[in-house]
Design an enzyme around this catalytic site. Sequence first.
Site, PDB file in Angstrom:
ATOM      1  N   THR A 282     -13.413   9.375   6.582  1.00  0.00           N
ATOM      2  CA  THR A 282     -14.193   8.596   5.622  1.00  0.00           C
ATOM      3  C   THR A 282     -13.958   7.100   5.813  1.00  0.00           C
ATOM      4  O   THR A 282     -12.897   6.685   6.262  1.00  0.00           O
ATOM      5  CB  THR A 282     -13.787   8.999   4.179  1.00  0.00           C
ATOM      6  OG1 THR A 282     -14.019  10.389   3.999  1.00  0.00           O
ATOM      7  CG2 THR A 282     -14.558   8.217   3.135  1.00  0.00           C
TER       8      THR A 282
ATOM      9  N   GLY B 106      -9.964  11.755   1.549  1.00  0.00           N
ATOM     10  CA  GLY B 106     -10.331  13.154   1.329  1.00  0.00           C
ATOM     11  C   GLY B 106     -10.140  13.573  -0.107  1.00  0.00           C
ATOM     12  O   GLY B 106     -10.561  12.902  -1.054  1.00  0.00           O
TER      13      GLY B 106
END
Length: 521
Positions: free
Chosen positions: A330, A413
């Site tokens: 991410t 996450g």
Amino acid sequence: MTGTTGAVAAPHFLATRAGEEAYRRGGTAIDAALAAAAALTVVYPHNTALGGDLVALVRTPDGTITCVNATGTAPAARDAEELRRRHGDRLPTRGPDTITVPGAVRGWAELRRFGAALGWAAQFDAAIAHAADGVPVARSLAAALVADQAELAADPGSAAVFAPGGRFLEEGEPLVQARLAESLRRIAAKGPDELYGGSVGTALAAGLQAAGCPLTVADLAGYAARVTPAISASLQGFRVHTSPPNTQGFALLRTVRALAELGSPDVPAHVLARLFHDGTRVRDTLLADPEFARTDVENDGFAEIVAELRSGAPRPAGAAATPSVPRGDTVGVAAADSRGFAVSIIQSVYDSFGAAVLEPETGIILQNRGLSFSLDPRSPNVIAPGKRPKHTLMPVLVTRGDDVRWVTSTMGGHGQPQIHAQVLLGLLGGRTPREAVSAPRWVVGPRAPGDRSDTVHFEADVARATVTDLEGDGFPTREVPPRTEFLGHTNVVAVAPDGSLTAGSDPRSDGSAAVVVPGTH
């Protein structure tokens, strides 16, 4: 517009530089965030890609805060029974069966509607140049290439890009992505529909079908981002805004609400840890696409956990659990400007390099976000055509009255709500953005074989008193190196009461933060 002061922070310095250039060309915070987000799909391909997802919060000068949820859906031909026959009770970690419709590019188009000043094509300039000319492999990317060699070597598209000549690239060596550069050029020239049904989308779908994924041009053409109000909660005169389900933003708000009910954010570490563990329980059992299953993630067990904390009752031990490691999945971009625009963008391919499928004709890496679906027919999150999976991405904005105070975005996450909470508590306690993102952190949840659901991983420079407090409440602990990407990386932009801007980028990444003042270079 050329008189706008703007701040931007991103996890790769070239992405931040793209955002700075957008400000200098007369853009708003929206333009800066989008330029940075596009650049990241090239320079941080283990974390984000054109084949990934996006969730963002955007604040406009009138004070409205909106969520753009561009999380991808399961292809129309996905069949849960067929997946159970082939995989049993759980999807594989990588590969064609984990791919969902890419949402990020459609999300970019939606964000622009809220106040972009530059043209659509302008946000792609840096990304195209970096893909065509090449960029040095960053530290984080180099580590991911080592960790994921086996998966990438098994995919012809990935191997051709990341191991040209048969050897994987190392830190500092040039990464050139010619096919991706061409896809970016076409999308820049023709608009988002070039991916969602045009020539790039047609080539992408054909390549994925050849690889065994049922995603079609119709899946791409029919995809739309979900635009909704943000959800929020108050703490000590501030209001914390984030994204609603199918994202895990609610877990942060449960912590915020509990701290408000307990009367202070200044609580022992084990109290935070209990709240983090409880939020994870709710996410793992109840979070799902609200258009397919309505569950009360905001309130399930909330009164009980607050009562437990007030009473000081003993805490039951966590159960054995499946590890969840947020490695290279991410990116987060934070931006705000003097005109009143503010943006938190989170983008992801889920696992490092997503599905480890790089479609060779387009150069696009696909996410493995489908892994977040359940194959259990009793689960609210069971996979179904057109459904969005439960999702980790969660942008955050914090306001005081009518004014933005902080824009935060994090990688991490399943630990994102916990990282946001620790960073926000630091900001509330007077830390600068740089100090808040650099501070030692810890996260509750399984990240290695043998971990329990309540295992705490803490960076080695976390205060010993904090670790002792956690262990005293029965939390198993594991030490990890300080400032490790293993516990996520965060970016923050702060807006002071007088309107001045500051920003910080996490030393756990390859990023930077900048404030652009009119007339400076």
